[in-house]
Write an enzyme that holds these catalytic residues in place. Structure first.
Site, PDB file in Angstrom:
ATOM      1  N   ARG A 101       0.818  -1.218   0.000  1.00  0.00           N
ATOM      2  CA  ARG A 101       0.000   0.000   0.000  1.00  0.00           C
ATOM      3  C   ARG A 101       0.851   1.268   0.000  1.00  0.00           C
ATOM      4  O   ARG A 101       0.526   2.238   0.675  1.00  0.00           O
ATOM      5  CB  ARG A 101      -0.943   0.039   1.216  1.00  0.00           C
ATOM      6  CG  ARG A 101      -2.112  -0.932   1.144  1.00  0.00           C
ATOM      7  CD  ARG A 101      -3.311  -0.300   0.442  1.00  0.00           C
ATOM      8  NE  ARG A 101      -4.342  -1.303   0.201  1.00  0.00           N
ATOM      9  CZ  ARG A 101      -5.457  -1.406   0.910  1.00  0.00           C
ATOM     10  NH1 ARG A 101      -5.692  -0.572   1.887  1.00  0.00           N
ATOM     11  NH2 ARG A 101      -6.333  -2.326   0.619  1.00  0.00           N
ATOM     12  N   ARG A 111      -4.008   6.534   0.626  1.00  0.00           N
ATOM     13  CA  ARG A 111      -4.544   7.735   1.282  1.00  0.00           C
ATOM     14  C   ARG A 111      -3.576   8.501   2.177  1.00  0.00           C
ATOM     15  O   ARG A 111      -3.832   9.646   2.510  1.00  0.00           O
ATOM     16  CB  ARG A 111      -5.791   7.366   2.085  1.00  0.00           C
ATOM     17  CG  ARG A 111      -7.011   7.174   1.200  1.00  0.00           C
ATOM     18  CD  ARG A 111      -8.175   6.629   1.970  1.00  0.00           C
ATOM     19  NE  ARG A 111      -7.825   5.327   2.510  1.00  0.00           N
ATOM     20  CZ  ARG A 111      -8.686   4.460   3.023  1.00  0.00           C
ATOM     21  NH1 ARG A 111      -9.962   4.766   3.092  1.00  0.00           N
ATOM     22  NH2 ARG A 111      -8.278   3.287   3.478  1.00  0.00           N
ATOM     23  N   ARG A 155      -7.478  11.615  -6.014  1.00  0.00           N
ATOM     24  CA  ARG A 155      -8.670  10.812  -5.717  1.00  0.00           C
ATOM     25  C   ARG A 155      -9.923  11.690  -5.622  1.00  0.00           C
ATOM     26  O   ARG A 155     -11.000  11.294  -6.053  1.00  0.00           O
ATOM     27  CB  ARG A 155      -8.414  10.070  -4.396  1.00  0.00           C
ATOM     28  CG  ARG A 155      -9.574   9.371  -3.770  1.00  0.00           C
ATOM     29  CD  ARG A 155      -9.800   8.007  -4.395  1.00  0.00           C
ATOM     30  NE  ARG A 155     -10.641   7.203  -3.538  1.00  0.00           N
ATOM     31  CZ  ARG A 155     -11.959   7.354  -3.435  1.00  0.00           C
ATOM     32  NH1 ARG A 155     -12.574   8.247  -4.163  1.00  0.00           N
ATOM     33  NH2 ARG A 155     -12.654   6.585  -2.626  1.00  0.00           N
ATOM     34  N   ASP A 200      -7.088  -3.051  -7.442  1.00  0.00           N
ATOM     35  CA  ASP A 200      -7.606  -3.686  -6.227  1.00  0.00           C
ATOM     36  C   ASP A 200      -7.894  -5.161  -6.509  1.00  0.00           C
ATOM     37  O   ASP A 200      -8.154  -5.536  -7.648  1.00  0.00           O
ATOM     38  CB  ASP A 200      -8.891  -2.999  -5.748  1.00  0.00           C
ATOM     39  CG  ASP A 200      -9.165  -3.352  -4.295  1.00  0.00           C
ATOM     40  OD1 ASP A 200      -8.578  -2.711  -3.412  1.00  0.00           O
ATOM     41  OD2 ASP A 200      -9.921  -4.309  -4.045  1.00  0.00           O
ATOM     42  N   TYR A 232     -15.220 -11.974  -0.109  1.00  0.00           N
ATOM     43  CA  TYR A 232     -15.970 -10.745  -0.424  1.00  0.00           C
ATOM     44  C   TYR A 232     -17.186 -11.057  -1.300  1.00  0.00           C
ATOM     45  O   TYR A 232     -18.239 -10.440  -1.170  1.00  0.00           O
ATOM     46  CB  TYR A 232     -15.068  -9.724  -1.124  1.00  0.00           C
ATOM     47  CG  TYR A 232     -14.025  -9.142  -0.191  1.00  0.00           C
ATOM     48  CD1 TYR A 232     -14.334  -8.086   0.654  1.00  0.00           C
ATOM     49  CD2 TYR A 232     -12.739  -9.672  -0.135  1.00  0.00           C
ATOM     50  CE1 TYR A 232     -13.390  -7.568   1.529  1.00  0.00           C
ATOM     51  CE2 TYR A 232     -11.782  -9.154   0.736  1.00  0.00           C
ATOM     52  CZ  TYR A 232     -12.126  -8.105   1.565  1.00  0.00           C
ATOM     53  OH  TYR A 232     -11.194  -7.597   2.440  1.00  0.00           O
TER      54      TYR A 232
HETATM   55  O1  CP3 Z   1      -0.187   0.339  -3.218  1.00  0.00           O
HETATM   56  C1  CP3 Z   1      -0.648  -0.822  -3.298  1.00  0.00           C
HETATM   57  O2  CP3 Z   1      -0.413  -1.711  -2.454  1.00  0.00           O
HETATM   58  C2  CP3 Z   1      -1.424  -1.195  -4.559  1.00  0.00           C
HETATM   59  C3  CP3 Z   1      -2.820  -1.071  -4.535  1.00  0.00           C
HETATM   60  C4  CP3 Z   1      -3.720  -1.985  -3.700  1.00  0.00           C
HETATM   61  C5  CP3 Z   1      -4.953  -1.525  -3.156  1.00  0.00           C
HETATM   62  N1  CP3 Z   1      -5.591  -2.600  -2.605  1.00  0.00           N
HETATM   63  C6  CP3 Z   1      -5.438  -0.137  -3.235  1.00  0.00           C
HETATM   64  C7  CP3 Z   1      -6.567   0.288  -2.383  1.00  0.00           C
HETATM   65  C8  CP3 Z   1      -3.608  -3.343  -3.388  1.00  0.00           C
HETATM   66  C9  CP3 Z   1      -2.457  -4.304  -3.662  1.00  0.00           C
HETATM   67  C10 CP3 Z   1      -4.814  -3.718  -2.694  1.00  0.00           C
HETATM   68  C11 CP3 Z   1      -5.084  -5.094  -2.245  1.00  0.00           C
HETATM   69  C12 CP3 Z   1      -6.291  -5.364  -1.448  1.00  0.00           C
HETATM   70  N2  CP3 Z   1      -7.532  -4.828  -1.577  1.00  0.00           N
HETATM   71  C13 CP3 Z   1      -6.350  -6.352  -0.432  1.00  0.00           C
HETATM   72  C14 CP3 Z   1      -5.221  -7.274  -0.036  1.00  0.00           C
HETATM   73  C15 CP3 Z   1      -4.203  -6.621   0.797  1.00  0.00           C
HETATM   74  C16 CP3 Z   1      -4.611  -6.328   2.196  1.00  0.00           C
HETATM   75  O3  CP3 Z   1      -4.700  -5.147   2.536  1.00  0.00           O
HETATM   76  O4  CP3 Z   1      -4.798  -7.301   2.977  1.00  0.00           O
HETATM   77  C17 CP3 Z   1      -7.661  -6.347   0.073  1.00  0.00           C
HETATM   78  C18 CP3 Z   1      -8.201  -7.233   1.194  1.00  0.00           C
HETATM   79  C19 CP3 Z   1      -8.413  -5.383  -0.665  1.00  0.00           C
HETATM   80  C20 CP3 Z   1      -9.860  -5.062  -0.540  1.00  0.00           C
HETATM   81  C21 CP3 Z   1     -10.092  -3.645  -0.198  1.00  0.00           C
HETATM   82  N3  CP3 Z   1      -9.827  -2.580  -1.023  1.00  0.00           N
HETATM   83  C22 CP3 Z   1     -10.631  -3.138   1.020  1.00  0.00           C
HETATM   84  C23 CP3 Z   1     -11.057  -3.972   2.197  1.00  0.00           C
HETATM   85  C24 CP3 Z   1     -10.667  -1.727   0.877  1.00  0.00           C
HETATM   86  C25 CP3 Z   1     -11.226  -0.721   1.849  1.00  0.00           C
HETATM   87  C26 CP3 Z   1     -10.207  -0.476   2.885  1.00  0.00           C
HETATM   88  C27 CP3 Z   1     -10.199   0.932   3.363  1.00  0.00           C
HETATM   89  O5  CP3 Z   1      -9.209   1.202   4.073  1.00  0.00           O
HETATM   90  O6  CP3 Z   1     -11.110   1.727   3.062  1.00  0.00           O
HETATM   91  C28 CP3 Z   1     -10.125  -1.403  -0.381  1.00  0.00           C
HETATM   92  C29 CP3 Z   1      -9.945  -0.036  -0.949  1.00  0.00           C
HETATM   93  C30 CP3 Z   1      -8.571   0.375  -1.375  1.00  0.00           C
HETATM   94  N4  CP3 Z   1      -7.721  -0.420  -2.108  1.00  0.00           N
HETATM   95  C31 CP3 Z   1      -7.956   1.642  -1.152  1.00  0.00           C
HETATM   96  C32 CP3 Z   1      -6.705   1.598  -1.797  1.00  0.00           C
HETATM   97  C33 CP3 Z   1      -5.699   2.718  -1.919  1.00  0.00           C
HETATM   98  C34 CP3 Z   1      -8.600   2.829  -0.435  1.00  0.00           C
HETATM   99  C35 CP3 Z   1      -9.595   3.424  -1.388  1.00  0.00           C
HETATM  100  C36 CP3 Z   1      -9.804   4.904  -1.313  1.00  0.00           C
HETATM  101  O7  CP3 Z   1      -9.046   5.668  -1.944  1.00  0.00           O
HETATM  102  O8  CP3 Z   1     -10.785   5.307  -0.667  1.00  0.00           O
END
Ligand code: CP3
Length: 344
Positions: A23, A27, A36, A73, A149
């Protein structure tokens, strides 16, 4: 080749461990929040190749890690199968959940061909813009984690729906696993074909399964994906992240054929260095909370992981993603420390 990340994955010695952060785009970066705000929703940002590439490269300009990870994602795969996926502020992802086996027919890979192709264009754009000393990592969720999910309809506390389905109706659950496995193989192959140098499988919820279920729903599909990718793209390495798997990391490494394994925060580095098969590369595993604290506390923790990994092929990373409240200066301080390790 001066690409430390790919050299380490290939089993070669490097002057310092390569590093990147899970990540690393997101944010906590003001430039991410600014971009964003201009898009209508997270998914449309993921599917806008130009902007998604911009976000992928944001942490590269700031911290010069050795690898970029595609900005996308794991839920893009169910979206590509025709499900609706919505990211709701403060609630996380919401999907039109599959409630029983008769719902599986709603998944239509053929009909939805092209729905996520923008992702592959992002990969090409990023590879073109990155210098050769930086690797580009493609990724997908593992079938198990993605299906949690798809069945729970979003985040879950105890995974009761998805685990019950898997216990009660193994046959239809297996059908579902196979559909998502095929889609994942296709998704990762397409990223490789468009320029991803390595790929990572995120199995964020591997740790919630019973031992028998872990074998069936984590190890087996991971092995199938690794085998298919090895056939199609024999030189491309696959990194696995079975978060929460504990001592089952050993089985995961021995049975899936994965090239590298990412340790979560709870894994004791000295244990992993000793117990995990030597040919596997280890990635990890600084506690992301230390990045909230920063300073010498953070560096001391980082240095101790590096010390334990001496004698192993090691890619430095966190044990989970950077938290949104992380001060970017702390990430910069850590990155500088890691870059300087090569300076003698
Ligand atoms: O920089 C990176 O790592 C690359 C991008 C990336 C994102 N999600 C961006 C993201 C990667 C590799 C993921 C993987 C992901 N997504 C996982 C596996 C890794 C982990 O964290 O265990 C999972 C379980 C998800 C599913 C997911 N996506 C959730 C549960 C959420 C909401 C979480 C939250 O904090 O709101 C997301 C959204 C998400 N994916 C964001 C980002 C930058 C936040 C979105 C926003 O801008 O509002």
């Amino acid at each position: 080749m001066n690409n430390l990340f790919l050299k380490t994955l290939a089993g070669n010695k490097t002057i310092r461990p390569p590093f990147w952060f899970m990540r690393q785009a997101g944010r906590y970066l003001p430039e991410y929040r600014a971009l964003r705000e201009k898009t209508d929703g997270f998914l449309s940002l993921c599917l806008n190749s130009k902007l998604a590439c911009e976000v992928t490269l944001q942490p590269i300009s700031r911290f010069q890690p050795d690898a970029a990870i595609l900005f996308s994602d794991i839920l893009i795969v169910p979206y590509g199968l025709g499900m609706s996926v919505d990211f709701v502020e403060g609630k996380g992802p919401i999907l039109d959940a599959l409630s029983d086996s008769s719902d599986i027919k709603r998944l239509k890979p053929e009909k939805n061909k092209g729905r996520i192709d923008a992702t592959y264009e992002t990969v090409s754009l990023c590879r073109d813009r990155l210098s050769q000393d930086k690797a580009l990592i493609g990724f997908a969720g593992s079938p198990w984690t993605v299906i949690t999910y798809m069945i729970e309809g979003g985040a879950s506390k105890n995974y009761a729906k998805v685990k019950s389905w898997a216990y009660k109706d193994e046959q239809s659950f297996n059908n579902l696993i196979n559909i998502v496995t095929d889609a994942t193989i296709h998704h990762l192959s397409a990223q490789i074909e468009h320029g991803a140098d390595a790929v990572k499988l995120f199995d964020s919820w591997a740790g919630v399964l019973s031992p028998n279920q872990f074998d069936k729903w984590v190890i087996k599909p991971t092995k199938d994906i690794v085998q298919a990718l090895n056939m199609k793209h024999p030189t491309v390495k696959v990194i696995g992240f079975p978060k929460g798997a504990g001592h089952q990391y050993i089985d995961y490494v021995n049975k899936t054929g994965i090239d590298a394994v990412a340790l979560d925060t709870n894994i004791v580095p000295s244990w992993a260095a000793k117990e995990l098969e030597k040919k596997v590369v280890i990635q990890g595993n600084l506690d992301p909370i230390t990045l909230l604290v920063g300073g010498e506390t953070m560096l001391k923790e980082a240095a101790s992981i590096i010390e334990y990994m001496k004698g192993r092929q090691h890619i430095f990373n966190l044990g989970h993603g950077v938290l949104p409240e992380t001060p970017p200066e702390n990430v910069e301080y850590l990155a500088k420390f890691l870059r300087n390790l090569g300076e003698g």
